[in-house]
Design an enzyme around this catalytic site. Structure first.
Site, PDB file in Angstrom:
ATOM      1  N   CYS A  45      -9.445  -6.731  -2.458  1.00 29.43           N
ATOM      2  CA  CYS A  45      -9.979  -5.402  -2.126  1.00 29.43           C
ATOM      3  C   CYS A  45     -11.376  -5.221  -2.711  1.00 29.43           C
ATOM      4  O   CYS A  45     -12.264  -4.645  -2.069  1.00 29.43           O
ATOM      5  CB  CYS A  45      -9.053  -4.308  -2.667  1.00 29.43           C
ATOM      6  SG  CYS A  45      -7.399  -4.379  -1.967  1.00 29.43           S
TER       7      CYS A  45
HETATM    8  C1  BEZ Z   1      -5.873  -7.960  -3.469  1.00 29.31           C
HETATM    9  O1  BEZ Z   1      -6.725  -7.149  -3.081  1.00 29.31           O
HETATM   10  O2  BEZ Z   1      -6.166  -9.030  -3.942  1.00 29.31           O
HETATM   11  C2  BEZ Z   1      -4.405  -7.614  -3.364  1.00 29.31           C
HETATM   12  C3  BEZ Z   1      -4.008  -6.306  -3.181  1.00 29.31           C
HETATM   13  C4  BEZ Z   1      -2.648  -6.010  -3.116  1.00 29.31           C
HETATM   14  C5  BEZ Z   1      -1.711  -7.021  -3.217  1.00 29.31           C
HETATM   15  C6  BEZ Z   1      -2.142  -8.328  -3.357  1.00 29.31           C
HETATM   16  C7  BEZ Z   1      -3.486  -8.637  -3.439  1.00 29.31           C
END
Ligand code: BEZ
Length: 212
Positions: A45
């Site tokens: 994210c």
């Molecule tokens: C990420 O942005 O890396 C992420 C977000 C939620 C669950 C797993 C990974």
């Protein structure tokens, strides 16, 4: 309920990193991209929001307003945004919706319980000036999106909303486009004065009509 192409995008009021908004008032007559990310302080994210911040001038050029969303509260968003600039070199330059009661996520069907009961998947909605849904994408949490592809799709959506054309596989702006099936050859001669080539009776290509 799933949001499908052609549906009216649900309006909502929410707190964002730019303050409270009414979505329709904020959007006005522009195009918009509403995209969800699962969670603040997560790696993929963080890279995604930096990528969108970097591309903001490209969205602006196309009269597209961008807005992100996660189910985290706004104070969490405010604490996290510094990391986005640190890691990606691009400070957040668009609002992030805080949706702790999941009202927006539910209205847009962004929570897919078999993926996660608590956080959103990576949804993307492109919404037209008429507030209708023009494109949806759904990615899992583990796969970051290609936002250059989103710009490419917006170029196609905007072109095909103004002309009776479609864009072929892997089309890029400036390349030939396909004349819509409901345009007769006779009409095509006047509507597409640069001419067209019929590769098949149903596959007629013409130079991009809004290019010199
Ligand atoms: C990420 O942005 O890396 C992420 C977000 C939620 C669950 C797993 C990974």
């Amino acid at each position: 309920m799933a949001i499908r192409l052609g549906d009216v995008a649900p309006n909502f009021k929410a707190d964002t990193t730019d303050g409270p908004i009414d979505f329709y008032d904020w959007k006005g007559n522009s195009w918009a991209v509403l995209f969800s990310h699962p969670k603040d302080f997560t790696p993929v994210c963080t890279t995604e929001l930096g990528a969108v911040a970097k591309l903001k001038p490209e969205f602006d050029k196309r009269n597209v307003k961008v807005i992100g969303l996660s189910v985290d509260p706004v104070d969490s968003h405010h604490k996290w945004v510094g990391d986005i600039a640190d890691v990606t070199g691009h400070a957040l330059n668009f609002p992030l919706v805080a949706d702790p009661d999941r009202a927006v996520a539910t209205a847009y069907d962004m929570i897919h319980p078999n993926a996660s009961e608590t956080v959103t998947v990576r949804s993307v909605f492109v919404i037209g000036p008429d507030n209708k849904i023009k494109l949806t994408l759904t990615y899992p949490a583990s796969t970051g999106r290609n936002f250059q592809e989103l710009i490419r799709v917006i170029d196609s959506l905007q072109l095909t909303s103004g002309y009776s054309v479609a864009t072929p596989a892997d089309w890029k702006p400036g390349e030939d486009v396909i004349i819509a099936l409901n345009v007769s050859d006779e009409d095509a001669k006047t509507r597409f004065p640069k001419g067209f080539v019929a590769k098949k009776p149903y596959l007629r290509v013409t130079p991009q009509p809004d290019r010199g």
